[in-house]
Design a protein around this motif. Sequence first.
Motif, PDB file in Angstrom:
ATOM      1  N   HIS A   2       0.890  -1.110   0.037  1.00 40.52           N
ATOM      2  CA  HIS A   2      -0.178  -0.267  -0.154  1.00 40.52           C
ATOM      3  C   HIS A   2       0.791   1.285  -0.101  1.00 40.52           C
ATOM      4  O   HIS A   2       2.062   1.051   0.480  1.00 40.52           O
ATOM      5  CB  HIS A   2      -0.967   0.055   1.073  1.00 40.52           C
ATOM      6  N   GLY A   3       0.136   2.378  -0.389  1.00 41.35           N
ATOM      7  CA  GLY A   3       1.006   3.679  -0.501  1.00 41.35           C
ATOM      8  C   GLY A   3       0.405   4.214  -1.678  1.00 41.35           C
ATOM      9  O   GLY A   3      -0.758   3.957  -2.238  1.00 41.35           O
ATOM     10  N   SER A   4       0.991   5.395  -2.090  1.00 42.99           N
ATOM     11  CA  SER A   4       0.602   6.247  -3.226  1.00 42.99           C
ATOM     12  C   SER A   4       0.654   5.465  -4.499  1.00 42.99           C
ATOM     13  O   SER A   4       1.447   4.689  -4.667  1.00 42.99           O
ATOM     14  CB  SER A   4       1.098   7.623  -3.263  1.00 42.99           C
ATOM     15  N   ALA A   5      -0.221   5.790  -5.350  1.00 39.15           N
ATOM     16  CA  ALA A   5      -0.213   4.840  -6.857  1.00 39.15           C
ATOM     17  C   ALA A   5       0.939   5.430  -7.429  1.00 39.15           C
ATOM     18  O   ALA A   5       1.560   4.393  -8.082  1.00 39.15           O
ATOM     19  CB  ALA A   5      -1.458   5.318  -7.560  1.00 39.15           C
ATOM     20  N   SER A   6       1.411   6.476  -7.598  1.00 37.30           N
ATOM     21  CA  SER A   6       2.526   6.897  -8.165  1.00 37.30           C
ATOM     22  C   SER A   6       3.819   6.256  -7.872  1.00 37.30           C
ATOM     23  O   SER A   6       4.646   5.872  -8.486  1.00 37.30           O
ATOM     24  CB  SER A   6       2.816   8.369  -8.426  1.00 37.30           C
ATOM     25  N   SER A   7       3.987   6.335  -6.294  1.00 35.81           N
ATOM     26  CA  SER A   7       5.277   5.629  -5.977  1.00 35.81           C
ATOM     27  C   SER A   7       5.119   4.176  -6.301  1.00 35.81           C
ATOM     28  O   SER A   7       5.973   3.473  -6.369  1.00 35.81           O
ATOM     29  CB  SER A   7       5.369   5.818  -4.492  1.00 35.81           C
ATOM     30  N   GLY A   8       3.723   3.536  -6.117  1.00 29.60           N
ATOM     31  CA  GLY A   8       3.877   2.259  -6.379  1.00 29.60           C
ATOM     32  C   GLY A   8       4.119   1.884  -7.825  1.00 29.60           C
ATOM     33  O   GLY A   8       4.713   0.888  -7.998  1.00 29.60           O
ATOM     34  N   TRP A   9       3.773   2.654  -8.871  1.00 32.13           N
ATOM     35  CA  TRP A   9       4.344   2.315  -9.932  1.00 32.13           C
ATOM     36  C   TRP A   9       5.612   2.399 -10.447  1.00 32.13           C
ATOM     37  O   TRP A   9       6.223   1.801 -11.055  1.00 32.13           O
ATOM     38  CB  TRP A   9       3.199   3.112 -11.188  1.00 32.13           C
ATOM     39  N   PRO A  53      -0.215  -1.236  -7.153  1.00 34.83           N
ATOM     40  CA  PRO A  53      -1.210  -0.251  -6.318  1.00 34.83           C
ATOM     41  C   PRO A  53      -2.174  -1.185  -6.111  1.00 34.83           C
ATOM     42  O   PRO A  53      -2.924  -1.655  -7.127  1.00 34.83           O
ATOM     43  CB  PRO A  53      -1.138   0.808  -6.942  1.00 34.83           C
ATOM     44  N   ALA A  55      -5.258  -0.148  -5.560  1.00 36.87           N
ATOM     45  CA  ALA A  55      -6.203   0.583  -6.071  1.00 36.87           C
ATOM     46  C   ALA A  55      -6.286  -0.065  -7.606  1.00 36.87           C
ATOM     47  O   ALA A  55      -7.622  -0.018  -8.150  1.00 36.87           O
ATOM     48  CB  ALA A  55      -6.121   2.004  -6.112  1.00 36.87           C
ATOM     49  N   HIS A 113      -3.051  -2.345   6.088  1.00 34.80           N
ATOM     50  CA  HIS A 113      -1.835  -1.314   6.132  1.00 34.80           C
ATOM     51  C   HIS A 113      -1.433  -0.993   7.449  1.00 34.80           C
ATOM     52  O   HIS A 113      -2.554  -0.768   8.300  1.00 34.80           O
ATOM     53  CB  HIS A 113      -2.506  -0.223   5.402  1.00 34.80           C
ATOM     54  N   THR A 179       5.656   0.020   4.251  1.00 41.51           N
ATOM     55  CA  THR A 179       4.156   0.045   4.015  1.00 41.51           C
ATOM     56  C   THR A 179       3.742  -0.864   4.821  1.00 41.51           C
ATOM     57  O   THR A 179       2.247  -0.855   4.873  1.00 41.51           O
ATOM     58  CB  THR A 179       3.928  -0.052   2.522  1.00 41.51           C
TER      59      THR A 179
END
Length: 180
Positions: A2-9, A53, A55, A113, A179
């Motif tokens: 888990h975490g922000s989508a941009s950092s995940g990508w 991510p 999401a 999380h 995370t």
Amino acid sequence: MHGSASSGWLLVALCAATGAYCLLRMRSRVEEQRRSAGGEALMGFGMAVMAVPAAVFTPPSWAWPAYAVVFGAAALHALWAARASARHLHHLVGAGAMVYMAAAMSASGGHGHGGSGVPLLTGALLLYFAGYVLVTGVRLVPVPAVAEPGGPAGWGDRPELARACRLSMGMAMVAMLLTM
């Protein structure tokens, strides 16, 4: 994870690129490079899949136990290889960390999380990988080039690139453990 989508990508891209380079290393002329490259490719691609991510894609409930089995087998392989060389102990710790994260995600139904892991074990793994990143980073400091016997090294034979890949996987492991 888990975490922000941009950092995940970004984490997915980093881990997938590292896994792809490790596949190239499997064609190396140097036997030790070939030997470790397969496990590192598995780790890179496995980390890439885990970092997608939540999401965007939530794995089915059977995926986390399957990850635990795959990385448990990788840990057993690393344990077996560690009999011959202590260098494989890092692979054992990495595979064990992947089993731990998969088990934590399985226990939380893939939606957990914070607090889904055992704080002491998460902290110990964070300390280990942070130390590993620092030591590996120092080893990347430029040194004078040495001529390769038999001609220039191919992409799969360059030890500094292998170290850079190990460094990126170590940093990715720190990010994934944070995370938890």
